[in-house]
Design a protein around this motif. Structure first.
Motif: not given
Ligand SMILES: [Cu+2]
Length: 149
Positions: A128, A130, A144, A142
Motif C-alpha cells: 500500500t 499513501t 496499491t 491510498v
C-alpha cells in the motif's frame, strides 16, 4: 526565574526544530519524549516537503498525479529488481507525498510541483502506498503497488 528559564528552553527547542527543518530540508521529524521510567510519548512534526530519495538513472518512470484527495493512477506495477522512478505531479492545492513504508520510500511535491524519486523494489508482493500528510490517507490518498517476482 525558574519558570522563565523553562519558557526560554521551550522556545529554544522550537527554534532548533524549525532551523533543523530549514537547514536539513523539510520533511518529517519524529521521535519520542521521555515521560518517565519506560514511558515515551511519540511526536511527529511535519516541516514541509522533501523526498527521501533522488531519481535513479536508467529507471522506468511512473507518472502519478496527486490531488485532494487521491492518486491517479492508484494501481502501480513493478518487478523485483527493476529500478523505478516515481514522478509525482501535484495538481492539488495542498502539499502531498507518495510514501511506501515497506521500501522506505517517499517523494514529496508542493502544490503545482512535480518531483521525482526512485527506488528498487527488493521483494515481491502487494504493498500500500499513501500520502503521509495527516488525514490525507484517510481522505482517500491510498493506492496499491504490485511487485511481480
Ligand atoms: Cu496528501
Amino acid at each position: 526565574m525558574r519558570d522563565k528559564g523553562l519558557f526560554w528552553t521551550g522556545i529554544a527547542l522550537v527554534l532548533i526544530g524549525l532551523a533543523g527543518g530549514l537547514l536539513g530540508g523539510p520533511g518529517w521529524v519524529d521521535g519520542t519524549w521521555p515521560m518517565g521510567p519506560g514511558m515515551h510519548a511519540r511526536w511527529d512534526v511535519y516541516l514541509g516537503g522533501s523526498s527521501t530519495d533522488a531519481p535513479l538513472p536508467d529507471a522506468r518512470t511512473i507518472e502519478v498525479r496527486a490531488t485532494e484527495f487521491g492518486f491517479s493512477p492508484s494501481e502501480l506495477t513493478a518487478t523485483v529488481g527493476e529500478p523505478i522512478n516515481i514522478e509525482l505531479r501535484n495538481d492539488g492545492n495542498l502539499l502531498h507525498d507518495l510514501t511506501i513504508d515497506e521500501f522506505g520510500f517517499r517523494v514529496v511535491a508542493g502544490p503545482g510541483e512535480t518531483r521525482t524519486a526512485g527506488f528498487v523494489p527488493d521483494r515481491a508482493g502487494t504493498f500500500t502506498f499513501t500520502c503521509s500528510v495527516p488525514g490525507h490517507a484517510q481522505a482517500g490518498m491510498v493506492g496499491t503497488l504490485r511487485v511481480a517476482p
